[in-house]
Design a protein around this motif. Sequence first.
Motif, PDB file in Angstrom:
ATOM      1  N   CYS A  84       0.812  -1.219   0.000  1.00 36.17           N
ATOM      2  CA  CYS A  84       0.000   0.000   0.000  1.00 36.17           C
ATOM      3  C   CYS A  84       0.847   1.272   0.000  1.00 36.17           C
ATOM      4  O   CYS A  84       0.330   2.357  -0.283  1.00 36.17           O
ATOM      5  N   SER A  85       2.131   1.156   0.304  1.00 40.24           N
ATOM      6  CA  SER A  85       2.977   2.352   0.379  1.00 40.24           C
ATOM      7  C   SER A  85       3.767   2.605  -0.903  1.00 40.24           C
ATOM      8  O   SER A  85       4.719   3.376  -0.907  1.00 40.24           O
ATOM      9  N   ILE A  86       3.369   1.959  -2.008  1.00 40.22           N
ATOM     10  CA  ILE A  86       4.027   2.182  -3.302  1.00 40.22           C
ATOM     11  C   ILE A  86       3.037   2.848  -4.258  1.00 40.22           C
ATOM     12  O   ILE A  86       1.874   3.071  -3.922  1.00 40.22           O
ATOM     13  N   ASP A  87       3.508   3.140  -5.474  1.00 37.46           N
ATOM     14  CA  ASP A  87       2.641   3.720  -6.499  1.00 37.46           C
ATOM     15  C   ASP A  87       2.315   2.732  -7.611  1.00 37.46           C
ATOM     16  O   ASP A  87       1.181   2.676  -8.079  1.00 37.46           O
ATOM     17  N   VAL A  88       3.318   1.931  -8.030  1.00 34.96           N
ATOM     18  CA  VAL A  88       3.144   0.981  -9.134  1.00 34.96           C
ATOM     19  C   VAL A  88       3.923  -0.290  -8.818  1.00 34.96           C
ATOM     20  O   VAL A  88       5.018  -0.231  -8.260  1.00 34.96           O
TER      21      VAL A  88
ATOM     22  N   VAL B 180      -0.242  -2.120 -12.332  1.00 35.63           N
ATOM     23  CA  VAL B 180       0.860  -3.065 -12.502  1.00 35.63           C
ATOM     24  C   VAL B 180       1.524  -2.890 -13.867  1.00 35.63           C
ATOM     25  O   VAL B 180       0.839  -2.717 -14.882  1.00 35.63           O
ATOM     26  N   ILE B 181       2.851  -2.948 -13.876  1.00 39.76           N
ATOM     27  CA  ILE B 181       3.604  -3.080 -15.115  1.00 39.76           C
ATOM     28  C   ILE B 181       3.976  -4.552 -15.227  1.00 39.76           C
ATOM     29  O   ILE B 181       4.733  -5.078 -14.408  1.00 39.76           O
ATOM     30  N   ALA B 182       3.423  -5.235 -16.229  1.00 37.14           N
ATOM     31  CA  ALA B 182       3.583  -6.696 -16.340  1.00 37.14           C
ATOM     32  C   ALA B 182       4.201  -7.073 -17.674  1.00 37.14           C
ATOM     33  O   ALA B 182       4.068  -6.362 -18.675  1.00 37.14           O
ATOM     34  N   SER B 183       4.853  -8.225 -17.676  1.00 40.62           N
ATOM     35  CA  SER B 183       5.405  -8.765 -18.919  1.00 40.62           C
ATOM     36  C   SER B 183       4.273  -9.136 -19.870  1.00 40.62           C
ATOM     37  O   SER B 183       3.209  -9.601 -19.444  1.00 40.62           O
ATOM     38  N   ASN B 184       4.521  -8.941 -21.143  1.00 42.21           N
ATOM     39  CA  ASN B 184       3.510  -9.208 -22.169  1.00 42.21           C
ATOM     40  C   ASN B 184       3.439 -10.711 -22.458  1.00 42.21           C
ATOM     41  O   ASN B 184       3.784 -11.185 -23.540  1.00 42.21           O
ATOM     42  N   LEU B 185       2.977 -11.454 -21.446  1.00 39.24           N
ATOM     43  CA  LEU B 185       2.846 -12.909 -21.532  1.00 39.24           C
ATOM     44  C   LEU B 185       1.374 -13.286 -21.401  1.00 39.24           C
ATOM     45  O   LEU B 185       0.577 -12.530 -20.839  1.00 39.24           O
TER      46      LEU B 185
END
Length: 374
Positions: free
Chosen positions: A270-274, A304-309
């Motif tokens: 909860c203490s992050i942005d992404v 979320v920044i996620a791998s394109n899988l």
Amino acid sequence: MNSVHIYPSTFEYESRILKVTKTIIENNIVSRVLIIAKHRSSLQFKEKIDDRRTLYRIPTLYESKNFFIRIISFIFWSTRILLILKKENIAFINCHSLSVLPVCVLIKFIYKAKLIYEPHELETETVTLRGLKKKIAKFMENLLIKYVDHIYTVSESISSYYEKSYKKNKIPFIRNVPLLSNQNNVNTNYFYKKFNIPLEDLIFMYQGQLGHGRGLIELIDAFFNVSSNNHLVLMGFGELTNQIIALSKKSKNIHYHQAVNPDQIHKYTCSIDVGFALLSDNCINHDSALPNKLFHYIHAGKPVIASNLCEMRKIINTYNCGWLVENNSKNIALTINSISKEIISKSSKNFKVIIKELNWNKEEKKLIKFYSNI
């Protein structure tokens, strides 16, 4: 009826098995659960999880990287399991890994129990399984799966793989998502305070195993080429821990935090942005994977920044909860630099709706239905 769950780990961060066994206990599917794991000197041999669940961590004979010594050690470990279970009344034997399938098949016949195979990943298609080891694994699964009574997996892609490979009927999948009831967002600036990060800066996070094949090298390299107001927190443990600590000392915007207990992850997230959920695009297993961290970020209301899988792409595209990247530092850096507090705020508006779809309270209904059909 008793249920035995066997998983070859030291059972320190196995939230999925804890959720599964809690569900089958609370719904009176079984009366008692025994969990069998591996021992380590700093951990208890026998641990009472609650009144109806007991964990046994059984010592192995040797710890070695030699493949054949490990097999001998594993046979010894399996024999110890049989001694632990000799007086038990077992209705279900739950196999959580291909490596323990032989001993689970043996227990099935000794106790005339139902054998449930519930692998946590596509183990015959991992990046580390190659050559002779891969041939042995595929042979063993192909030989023993005929003795399995029921199967369920952790993702749709893995279920499809088993259906096609072993000509099985529709195999259900039950995703490893967090509980709904304990996911109230916590207002905290923990990482901002701990690492003395200005509040106007952005904190990106990777949590979990710090090992190869998880895009960590590319991710860290990207943060050497992003705006200085973007910070990366890597929280976890693994073979790359020392390397990550050394790199964090060379950069003002890369920070290392030790692993925390599973029940504390939400508070920290909860203490992050992404959040980052990255896997290398080099094996079928990664393409089929749904990492726990993906859902931990979502339950904290973080994009979320996620791998394109395959499987992660389904979640990101279906719920519009983040961005997909190729596994190279340039593409990751471009995505990071395109994100702002304003964009994050806009992307987070639908998370309450998403969480109502992706939670264990909903997934466990599939588990209950699975057992009702046995």
